[in-house]
Design a protein around this motif. Structure first.
Motif, PDB file in Angstrom:
ATOM      1  N   ALA B  17       0.840  -1.196   0.000  1.00 26.02           N
ATOM      2  CA  ALA B  17       0.000   0.000   0.000  1.00 26.02           C
ATOM      3  C   ALA B  17       0.870   1.239   0.000  1.00 26.02           C
ATOM      4  CB  ALA B  17      -0.903  -0.006   1.225  1.00 26.02           C
ATOM      5  N   ILE B  18       1.996   1.127   0.697  1.00 26.41           N
ATOM      6  CA  ILE B  18       2.928   2.248   0.773  1.00 26.41           C
ATOM      7  C   ILE B  18       4.308   1.710   0.471  1.00 26.41           C
ATOM      8  CG2 ILE B  18       3.925   4.034   2.253  1.00 26.41           C
ATOM      9  CD1 ILE B  18       1.451   3.726   4.045  1.00 26.41           C
ATOM     10  N   GLU B  19       5.040   2.432  -0.342  1.00 24.09           N
ATOM     11  CA  GLU B  19       6.407   2.007  -0.625  1.00 24.09           C
ATOM     12  C   GLU B  19       7.328   3.218  -0.615  1.00 24.09           C
ATOM     13  OE1 GLU B  19       6.744  -0.562  -3.935  1.00 24.09           O
ATOM     14  OE2 GLU B  19       8.714  -1.255  -3.264  1.00 24.09           O
ATOM     15  N   LEU B  20       8.395   3.125   0.149  1.00 25.15           N
ATOM     16  CA  LEU B  20       9.397   4.196   0.183  1.00 25.15           C
ATOM     17  C   LEU B  20      10.689   3.666  -0.427  1.00 25.15           C
ATOM     18  CD1 LEU B  20       7.441   5.500   2.210  1.00 25.15           C
ATOM     19  CD2 LEU B  20       9.405   6.137   3.594  1.00 25.15           C
ATOM     20  N   ARG B  21      11.298   4.485  -1.299  1.00 27.11           N
ATOM     21  CA  ARG B  21      12.590   4.085  -1.857  1.00 27.11           C
ATOM     22  C   ARG B  21      13.599   5.204  -1.638  1.00 27.11           C
ATOM     23  NH1 ARG B  21       9.294   1.519  -5.573  1.00 27.11           N
ATOM     24  NH2 ARG B  21       9.151   3.391  -6.841  1.00 27.11           N
ATOM     25  N   ASN B  22      14.657   4.894  -0.934  1.00 29.51           N
ATOM     26  CA  ASN B  22      15.739   5.851  -0.668  1.00 29.51           C
ATOM     27  C   ASN B  22      15.201   7.198  -0.226  1.00 29.51           C
ATOM     28  OD1 ASN B  22      17.579   3.922  -1.462  1.00 29.51           O
ATOM     29  ND2 ASN B  22      17.339   4.508  -3.619  1.00 29.51           N
ATOM     30  N   PHE B  23      14.326   7.142   0.752  1.00 30.81           N
ATOM     31  CA  PHE B  23      13.679   8.367   1.210  1.00 30.81           C
ATOM     32  C   PHE B  23      14.490   9.019   2.323  1.00 30.81           C
ATOM     33  CE2 PHE B  23      10.692  10.642   3.946  1.00 30.81           C
ATOM     34  CZ  PHE B  23      10.102  11.488   3.007  1.00 30.81           C
ATOM     35  N   SER B  24      14.756  10.317   2.157  1.00 33.62           N
ATOM     36  CA  SER B  24      15.473  11.066   3.185  1.00 33.62           C
ATOM     37  C   SER B  24      14.655  12.300   3.541  1.00 33.62           C
ATOM     38  CB  SER B  24      16.843  11.524   2.693  1.00 33.62           C
ATOM     39  OG  SER B  24      17.597  10.409   2.306  1.00 33.62           O
ATOM     40  N   ASP B  35      18.011   7.688   3.693  1.00 34.60           N
ATOM     41  CA  ASP B  35      17.862   6.645   2.679  1.00 34.60           C
ATOM     42  C   ASP B  35      17.016   5.469   3.151  1.00 34.60           C
ATOM     43  OD1 ASP B  35      19.050   7.660   0.445  1.00 34.60           O
ATOM     44  OD2 ASP B  35      21.076   7.169   1.152  1.00 34.60           O
ATOM     45  N   VAL B  36      15.833   5.788   3.582  1.00 30.10           N
ATOM     46  CA  VAL B  36      14.955   4.753   4.099  1.00 30.10           C
ATOM     47  C   VAL B  36      14.207   4.083   2.947  1.00 30.10           C
ATOM     48  CG1 VAL B  36      12.870   4.379   5.442  1.00 30.10           C
ATOM     49  CG2 VAL B  36      14.667   5.869   6.316  1.00 30.10           C
ATOM     50  N   SER B  37      14.199   2.763   2.936  1.00 24.75           N
ATOM     51  CA  SER B  37      13.398   2.029   1.958  1.00 24.75           C
ATOM     52  C   SER B  37      12.527   1.039   2.705  1.00 24.75           C
ATOM     53  CB  SER B  37      14.287   1.279   0.974  1.00 24.75           C
ATOM     54  OG  SER B  37      15.070   2.192   0.243  1.00 24.75           O
ATOM     55  N   LEU B  38      11.257   1.051   2.445  1.00 21.73           N
ATOM     56  CA  LEU B  38      10.382   0.114   3.143  1.00 21.73           C
ATOM     57  C   LEU B  38       9.109  -0.082   2.345  1.00 21.73           C
ATOM     58  CD1 LEU B  38       7.810   1.784   4.592  1.00 21.73           C
ATOM     59  CD2 LEU B  38       9.676   2.597   6.019  1.00 21.73           C
ATOM     60  N   SER B  39       8.386  -1.137   2.698  1.00 18.73           N
ATOM     61  CA  SER B  39       7.081  -1.297   2.076  1.00 18.73           C
ATOM     62  C   SER B  39       6.086  -1.752   3.136  1.00 18.73           C
ATOM     63  CB  SER B  39       7.141  -2.295   0.922  1.00 18.73           C
ATOM     64  OG  SER B  39       7.586  -3.537   1.409  1.00 18.73           O
ATOM     65  N   VAL B  40       4.854  -1.262   2.976  1.00 21.79           N
ATOM     66  CA  VAL B  40       3.802  -1.559   3.936  1.00 21.79           C
ATOM     67  C   VAL B  40       2.699  -2.314   3.218  1.00 21.79           C
ATOM     68  CG1 VAL B  40       2.012  -0.538   5.372  1.00 21.79           C
ATOM     69  CG2 VAL B  40       4.295   0.469   5.341  1.00 21.79           C
ATOM     70  N   PRO B  41       2.436  -3.576   3.602  1.00 29.11           N
ATOM     71  CA  PRO B  41       1.389  -4.336   2.925  1.00 29.11           C
ATOM     72  C   PRO B  41      -0.006  -3.807   3.264  1.00 29.11           C
ATOM     73  CG  PRO B  41       2.443  -5.647   4.640  1.00 29.11           C
ATOM     74  CD  PRO B  41       3.104  -4.343   4.658  1.00 29.11           C
ATOM     75  N   ALA B  42      -0.926  -3.963   2.312  1.00 32.54           N
ATOM     76  CA  ALA B  42      -2.281  -3.453   2.505  1.00 32.54           C
ATOM     77  C   ALA B  42      -3.040  -4.275   3.538  1.00 32.54           C
ATOM     78  CB  ALA B  42      -3.025  -3.465   1.177  1.00 32.54           C
ATOM     79  N   ARG B  43      -4.053  -3.647   4.128  1.00 30.52           N
ATOM     80  CA  ARG B  43      -4.959  -4.311   5.078  1.00 30.52           C
ATOM     81  C   ARG B  43      -4.236  -5.101   6.152  1.00 30.52           C
ATOM     82  NH1 ARG B  43     -10.294  -4.103   2.578  1.00 30.52           N
ATOM     83  NH2 ARG B  43      -9.870  -3.038   0.652  1.00 30.52           N
ATOM     84  N   SER B  44      -3.341  -4.397   6.837  1.00 29.93           N
ATOM     85  CA  SER B  44      -2.632  -5.014   7.944  1.00 29.93           C
ATOM     86  C   SER B  44      -2.134  -3.894   8.843  1.00 29.93           C
ATOM     87  CB  SER B  44      -1.450  -5.829   7.429  1.00 29.93           C
ATOM     88  OG  SER B  44      -0.558  -4.961   6.764  1.00 29.93           O
ATOM     89  N   VAL B  45      -1.626  -4.269   9.998  1.00 29.64           N
ATOM     90  CA  VAL B  45      -1.092  -3.269  10.917  1.00 29.64           C
ATOM     91  C   VAL B  45       0.427  -3.332  10.871  1.00 29.64           C
ATOM     92  CG1 VAL B  45      -0.942  -2.522  13.305  1.00 29.64           C
ATOM     93  CG2 VAL B  45      -3.078  -3.478  12.432  1.00 29.64           C
ATOM     94  N   ASN B  76      13.576  13.883   0.059  1.00 26.53           N
ATOM     95  CA  ASN B  76      14.316  13.405  -1.085  1.00 26.53           C
ATOM     96  C   ASN B  76      13.973  11.945  -1.270  1.00 26.53           C
ATOM     97  OD1 ASN B  76      16.387  13.318  -2.994  1.00 26.53           O
ATOM     98  ND2 ASN B  76      17.448  14.899  -1.779  1.00 26.53           N
ATOM     99  N   GLY B  77      13.752  11.509  -2.504  1.00 27.93           N
ATOM    100  CA  GLY B  77      13.451  10.102  -2.711  1.00 27.93           C
ATOM    101  C   GLY B  77      11.993   9.888  -3.041  1.00 27.93           C
ATOM    102  N   GLN B  78      11.626   8.609  -3.097  1.00 30.48           N
ATOM    103  CA  GLN B  78      10.329   8.248  -3.650  1.00 30.48           C
ATOM    104  C   GLN B  78       9.388   7.732  -2.563  1.00 30.48           C
ATOM    105  OE1 GLN B  78       9.995   8.121  -7.140  1.00 30.48           O
ATOM    106  NE2 GLN B  78       7.982   7.167  -7.330  1.00 30.48           N
ATOM    107  N   GLY B  83       0.975   2.879  -5.472  1.00 32.55           N
ATOM    108  CA  GLY B  83       1.596   3.031  -6.780  1.00 32.55           C
ATOM    109  C   GLY B  83       1.630   4.444  -7.322  1.00 32.55           C
ATOM    110  N   GLU B  84       0.946   5.391  -6.651  1.00 27.04           N
ATOM    111  CA  GLU B  84       0.993   6.778  -7.108  1.00 27.04           C
ATOM    112  C   GLU B  84       2.067   7.503  -6.328  1.00 27.04           C
ATOM    113  OE1 GLU B  84      -2.781   9.103  -8.346  1.00 27.04           O
ATOM    114  OE2 GLU B  84      -3.394   7.784  -6.723  1.00 27.04           O
ATOM    115  N   CYS B  85       2.822   8.322  -7.017  1.00 28.64           N
ATOM    116  CA  CYS B  85       3.881   9.042  -6.339  1.00 28.64           C
ATOM    117  C   CYS B  85       3.278  10.124  -5.445  1.00 28.64           C
ATOM    118  CB  CYS B  85       4.851   9.665  -7.335  1.00 28.64           C
ATOM    119  SG  CYS B  85       6.069  10.694  -6.516  1.00 28.64           S
TER     120      CYS B  85
END
Ligand SMILES: Nc1ncnc2c1ncn2[C@@H]1O[C@H](COP(=O)(O)OP(=O)(O)OP(=O)(O)O)[C@@H](O)[C@H]1O
Ligand SMILES: [Mg+2]
Lengths: 285, 265
Positions: B17-24, B35-45, B76-78, B83-85
């Motif tokens: 649901a949420i994705e961070l790539r090299n976020f500062s 430079d944080v990169s992570l992903s958060v799956p949908a419908r979960s805590v 800085n970063g994505q 899927g929408e920026c």
């Protein structure tokens, strides 16, 4: 050498004396106005027009003139002061611009009232050719009130916890919505307090309006924007100049008491507004 | 330092649901997220864990761009939301905030009635009276507050207890019908019983919403989290499912923090 407790006692006594002096002056002043003024005040005095330059008759048109100019000035200053305060509190990000706005507001507050009068005379009466006009007087008084109202409004907006605005933004409100639905209603107490304080000062002013908005005799209710009125403070000035006439002097005291009462009512309203309109966040703590 | 893991350990990778790539993120010159990169799956805590000052609030507040208003805050970063920026695809930032709701640490109700508080974020939508009261009921039920307040919807919200106010804040966020709910220490300022109520509520809400929450309470994370992200000094030490993070397979640093609430990074 005085002992430490002795010094302490002396210091406390000095503070008490200062307070006592203030209270005594205030009490004497108010007592004098009430005692001397009460003799002149009657239903007749309050509700009949002045005759003989005020030496006889009453002050009805001075009261209406004061109220008219006061209300008009309030209505004029309200939108400007509110917009300025919102801009200063919520929209300016740069500290330099904030300081600039603050300095301008404080400077405006520091200008002596006679300078406002002269400005009105030169700009409106001479350059724009308005002639004596109560409306121009209201504009000038509005200018004089602007700093007070703006500063009170800004103070109220700044004291609003950041959480309120943040919660608004987090709910998807636009900047305009946050201002209209959160900032404004929750700083209403500051705006109204500022308005009442500014107005209380403005209705007592003689200097800014005596050249541009008032005449000393023969005025009734104005029929257009370009007529003069008479107000309580300018009337008191006119009466004081005839102080050798005991009737005129008595009426001056009567008009003073009326003016003091009016200012007192406005201040009391400001006090009530402060309590009634202050946001929940402040009332509970 | 270990490389941040993009894929969750021990679970099939679902569409995030949420994705961070090299976020500062920086406050002025202070680089708070690195430079944080992570992903958060949908419908979960997903729980964000970490010591004080590690940048948890900064991270969560970047997801709905509520920090944009702070002078000197730069990123800085994505950041992708479904899927929408987050930074460029949402020209209308209010649309982003309608999708990503947020509840803060201290409940902050507006000085109006309970019902008006619930409807605060939907004033611009054209709704009939019936639709409005239906929305109020639905949101309050979802926030497990309906039982407490159904008989006094017009009472001032400030009169509620702090725990109830926090649930009202959740109801208010739900009324905007977001997909994602961000909670920054939602139980930090409420009593233990209310905290348990809110935890139960969170476990219920994850059926319909993606929830990202910050917590200081490791045991709370153990109770409600499906996934956990361990953040320290602006960097992600480890992320994964709860079972992985609380198991012996987790990295030593993670284990130290989760067991002793201590971190030497
Ligand atoms: N508005 C701000 N301006 C400048 N620096 C800030 C600001 N907010 C936070 N910081 C700094 O950023 C760093 C991370 O702060 P953040 O609030 O994200 O930490 P946190 O993990 O949420 O901590 P806590 O658990 O105490 O809430 C801290 O060093 C803090 O001093
Ligand atoms: Mg925090």
């Amino acid at each position: 050498m005085f002992s430490r407790t002795m010094k302490d006692k002396l210091f406390t006594a000095a503070l008490r004396a200062a307070l006592g002096l203030c209270l005594a002056v205030l009490a004497v002043l108010i007592l004098a106005i009430i005692v001397a003024g009460a003799k002149a005040i009657s239903f007749e005095f309050l509700f009949s027009p002045a005759r003989d330059f005020g030496a006889s008759g009453g002050i009805i048109y001075q009261i209406t003139g004061t109220v008219l100019i006061g209300i008009t000035a309030s209505l004029l200053v309200l939108p400007f002061a509110t917009s300025l305060a919102i801009y200063r509190a919520d929209f300016v990000k740069s500290d330099r611009v904030k300081r600039m706005i603050d300095t301008s507001i404080y400077s405006l507050n520091g200008i002596p009232s006679i300078a406002y009068g002269l400005f009105g005379l030169i700009f409106f009466v001479n350059i724009l050719g308005t002639g004596l006009s109560w409306f121009v007087g209201a504009i000038i008084l509005a200018l004089m009130m602007l700093p007070t109202v703006t500063l009170c409004a800004v103070a109220a907006m700044k004291s609003l916890p950041r959480g309120y605005r943040e919660n608004g933004y987090a709910l998807g409100l636009s900047r305009k919505d946050v201002v209209i639905r959160i900032t404004l209603p929750q700083s209403l107490h500051g705006i109204v307090t500022g308005l009442m304080l500014g107005l209380a000062r403005a209705v007592g002013e003689t200097a800014p309006i005596m050249f541009i908005a008032t005449a000393f005799s023969g005025v009734t209710l104005p029929g257009s924007f370009r007529e003069p009125v008479s107000t309580l403070p300018t009337h008191i000035l006119a009466l004081a100049q005839q102080a050798t006439n005991p009737d005129a002097l008595a009426n001056a005291w009567g008009a003073s008491l009326t003016l003091v009462f009016l200012v007192f009512v406005l201040s009391a309203l400001a006090f009530i507004a402060r309590i009634r309109l202050s946001p929940l966040s402040e009332r509970h703590t | 330092m270990t490389q941040p893991q993009l894929h969750l350990v021990g679970a099939p990778a679902p569409i995030p649901a949420i994705e961070l790539r090299n976020f500062s993120a920086c406050y002025g010159d202070l680089r708070v997220l690195k430079d944080v990169s992570l992903s958060v799956p949908a419908r979960s805590v997903t729980c964000l864990l970490g010591p004080s000052g590690s940048g948890k609030s900064t991270l969560i507040r970047s997801l709905n761009r509520i920090n944009d208003a702070l002078p000197g805050f730069t990123t800085n970063g994505q950041v992708d939301i479904h899927g929408e920026c987050c930074m460029t695809d949402f020209n209308d930032i209010t649309r982003l905030r309608a999708k990503v709701g947020m509840v803060f640490q201290t409940p902050c109700v507006f000085p109006c009635s309970i019902a008006q508080n619930v409807l605060f974020g939907v004033r611009n939508r054209k709704l009939s009276k019936i639709e409005k009261s239906a929305l109020v009921e639905k949101s309050l039920r979802s926030a497990a507050l309906w039982q407490d307040v159904s008989d006094r919807l017009d009472a001032p919200a400030g009169a509620l207890s702090v725990g109830q106010q926090q649930r009202l804040c959740i109801a208010r966020a739900l009324a905007v019908t977001p997909d994602i709910l961000l909670l920054d220490e939602p139980t930090a300022s409420v009593d233990p019983v209310s905290a348990r109520n809110i935890e139960a509520l969170i476990s219920e809400l994850k059926k319909d919403y993606t929830i990202v929450m910050v917590t200081h309470d490791v045991r709370q994370a153990g109770r409600v989290a499906d996934h956990a992200i361990f953040l320290c000094d602006g960097e992600i030490i480890e992320q994964g499912t709860r079972d992985h993070m609380f198991s012996k397979a987790a990295l030593p640093k993670t284990r130290t923090y989760l067991l002793e609430e201590f971190c030497d990074c």
